[in-house]
Scaffold this motif. Structure first.
Motif, mmCIF file in Angstrom:
data_model
loop_
_atom_site.group_PDB
_atom_site.id
_atom_site.type_symbol
_atom_site.label_atom_id
_atom_site.label_comp_id
_atom_site.label_asym_id
_atom_site.label_seq_id
_atom_site.Cartn_x
_atom_site.Cartn_y
_atom_site.Cartn_z
ATOM 1 N N ASP A 21 -36.129 7.289 -11.244
ATOM 2 C CA ASP A 21 -35.259 7.117 -10.234
ATOM 3 C C ASP A 21 -34.239 8.089 -10.255
ATOM 4 O O ASP A 21 -33.876 8.763 -9.291
ATOM 5 N N ARG A 22 -33.793 8.272 -11.549
ATOM 6 C CA ARG A 22 -32.574 9.204 -11.659
ATOM 7 C C ARG A 22 -32.815 10.706 -11.333
ATOM 8 O O ARG A 22 -32.217 11.305 -10.640
ATOM 9 N N GLU A 23 -33.994 10.909 -11.904
ATOM 10 C CA GLU A 23 -34.631 12.468 -11.758
ATOM 11 C C GLU A 23 -34.857 12.621 -10.102
ATOM 12 O O GLU A 23 -34.790 13.655 -9.493
ATOM 13 N N LYS A 24 -35.393 11.558 -9.349
ATOM 14 C CA LYS A 24 -35.703 11.587 -7.941
ATOM 15 C C LYS A 24 -34.259 11.801 -7.265
ATOM 16 O O LYS A 24 -33.999 12.737 -6.367
ATOM 17 N N TYR A 25 -33.297 11.171 -7.586
ATOM 18 C CA TYR A 25 -32.060 11.303 -7.259
ATOM 19 C C TYR A 25 -31.549 12.852 -7.486
ATOM 20 O O TYR A 25 -30.857 13.399 -6.582
ATOM 21 N N ALA A 26 -31.671 13.348 -8.616
ATOM 22 C CA ALA A 26 -31.124 14.505 -9.154
ATOM 23 C C ALA A 26 -31.829 15.652 -8.211
ATOM 24 O O ALA A 26 -31.244 16.621 -7.710
ATOM 25 N N LEU A 27 -33.099 15.475 -7.944
ATOM 26 C CA LEU A 27 -33.762 16.624 -7.145
ATOM 27 C C LEU A 27 -33.180 16.478 -5.637
ATOM 28 O O LEU A 27 -33.100 17.474 -5.046
ATOM 29 N N VAL A 28 -33.149 15.347 -4.988
ATOM 30 C CA VAL A 28 -32.558 15.244 -3.753
ATOM 31 C C VAL A 28 -31.266 15.915 -3.645
ATOM 32 O O VAL A 28 -30.779 16.716 -2.701
ATOM 33 N N LEU A 29 -30.380 15.600 -4.834
ATOM 34 C CA LEU A 29 -29.073 16.162 -4.722
ATOM 35 C C LEU A 29 -29.286 17.689 -4.816
ATOM 36 O O LEU A 29 -28.538 18.387 -4.137
ATOM 37 N N GLN A 30 -30.073 18.262 -5.747
ATOM 38 C CA GLN A 30 -30.341 19.787 -5.965
ATOM 39 C C GLN A 30 -30.534 20.127 -4.507
ATOM 40 O O GLN A 30 -30.278 21.655 -4.207
ATOM 41 N N ARG A 82 -34.891 15.081 4.165
ATOM 42 C CA ARG A 82 -35.153 13.385 4.502
ATOM 43 C C ARG A 82 -36.563 13.049 4.189
ATOM 44 O O ARG A 82 -36.607 12.149 3.740
ATOM 45 N N ARG A 83 -37.561 14.016 4.647
ATOM 46 C CA ARG A 83 -38.997 13.800 4.488
ATOM 47 C C ARG A 83 -39.311 13.570 3.127
ATOM 48 O O ARG A 83 -40.185 12.615 2.679
ATOM 49 N N VAL A 84 -38.726 14.490 2.198
ATOM 50 C CA VAL A 84 -38.964 14.342 0.804
ATOM 51 C C VAL A 84 -38.563 13.066 0.089
ATOM 52 O O VAL A 84 -39.046 12.457 -0.538
ATOM 53 N N ALA A 85 -37.372 12.900 0.460
ATOM 54 C CA ALA A 85 -36.529 11.518 0.175
ATOM 55 C C ALA A 85 -37.314 10.420 0.374
ATOM 56 O O ALA A 85 -37.800 9.253 -0.228
ATOM 57 N N GLU A 86 -38.120 10.302 1.849
ATOM 58 C CA GLU A 86 -38.952 9.294 2.271
ATOM 59 C C GLU A 86 -40.093 9.055 1.231
ATOM 60 O O GLU A 86 -40.436 8.065 0.825
ATOM 61 N N PRO A 121 -34.121 5.208 -1.950
ATOM 62 C CA PRO A 121 -33.347 4.461 -0.664
ATOM 63 C C PRO A 121 -32.599 5.321 -0.047
ATOM 64 O O PRO A 121 -31.840 6.192 -0.390
ATOM 65 N N HIS A 122 -32.315 5.103 1.308
ATOM 66 C CA HIS A 122 -31.568 5.647 2.119
ATOM 67 C C HIS A 122 -30.042 5.879 1.834
ATOM 68 O O HIS A 122 -29.425 6.777 1.949
ATOM 69 N N GLY A 123 -29.467 4.763 1.182
ATOM 70 C CA GLY A 123 -28.264 4.847 0.654
ATOM 71 C C GLY A 123 -28.152 6.144 -0.361
ATOM 72 O O GLY A 123 -26.916 6.614 -0.344
ATOM 73 N N ARG A 124 -28.893 6.097 -1.267
ATOM 74 C CA ARG A 124 -28.860 7.088 -2.513
ATOM 75 C C ARG A 124 -29.101 8.625 -1.782
ATOM 76 O O ARG A 124 -28.589 9.485 -2.168
ATOM 77 N N PHE A 125 -29.930 8.604 -0.819
ATOM 78 C CA PHE A 125 -30.210 9.873 0.085
ATOM 79 C C PHE A 125 -28.970 10.097 0.527
ATOM 80 O O PHE A 125 -28.355 11.426 0.375
ATOM 81 N N THR A 126 -27.942 9.319 1.324
ATOM 82 C CA THR A 126 -26.781 9.749 1.785
ATOM 83 C C THR A 126 -25.582 9.904 0.754
ATOM 84 O O THR A 126 -24.949 10.859 1.014
#
Length: 165
Positions: A97-106, A126-130, A135-140
């Motif tokens: 989950d942490r790496e997924k967040y890092a990817l979206v952050l990048q 947005r599509r990749v995050a989905e 979760p949407h909160g982590r996306f934002t």
């Protein structure tokens, strides 16, 4: 690019000998997704490319030459991309989950690097995050963090004279 990665994972699934390591596969997947953000608007700003290279270099502890080679490979094969699913399926299987967040952050950092968030960039992220079930909160939160990092960079180096962008 997506076709090559799909073929690679088919080889892995069959137990075939594969020349590249899992680490390299993960790096290529990250590079490909970041490159997609950088080029989704059909133009590659030098600031986006520099950010993409810097992020890969830092995150995967690569030397500048290896990071640039990874970016070049990802960009060269962009035209062969067919679907995000193959990438995101691997992200779901191999990223925490942490790496997924890092990817979206990048991905957001690449998008913010030219100071313009194009609708195509936002849609892609947005599509990749989905697809990776972020979760949407982590996306934002990732978007806000990337915006804050970009603003800090601009405050610290207002004329862009320091690091290449």
């Amino acid at each position: 690019m997506l076709q090559q990665i799909r073929k690679l994972f088919e080889q892995i699934g069959r137990g075939a000998d594969v020349e590249v390591s899992v680490d390299k596969d993960v790096r290529m997947i990250s590079a490909a997704l970041l490159a997609e953000v950088a080029t989704v608007d059909q133009k590659l700003d030098q600031r986006e490319r520099a950010t993409l290279t810097r992020l890969l270099q830092s995150h995967y502890q690569l030397d500048s030459s290896a990071a640039e080679t990874l970016v070049t490979e990802a960009l060269a094969h962009r035209d062969r991309a067919t679907s995000l699913y193959e990438f995101t399926q691997t992200v779901n299987a191999q990223f925490s989950d942490r790496e997924k967040y890092a990817l979206v952050l990048q991905m957001w950092q690449v998008a913010f690097s030219d100071n313009v968030i194009e609708p195509f960039e936002e849609h892609l992220i947005r599509r990749v995050a989905e697809l990776i079930h972020l979760p949407h909160g982590r996306f934002t939160r990732a978007r806000a963090e990337a915006r804050e990092l970009r603003q800090r960079e601009q405050r610290d180096d207002p004329k862009g004279m320091g690091k290449e962008r």
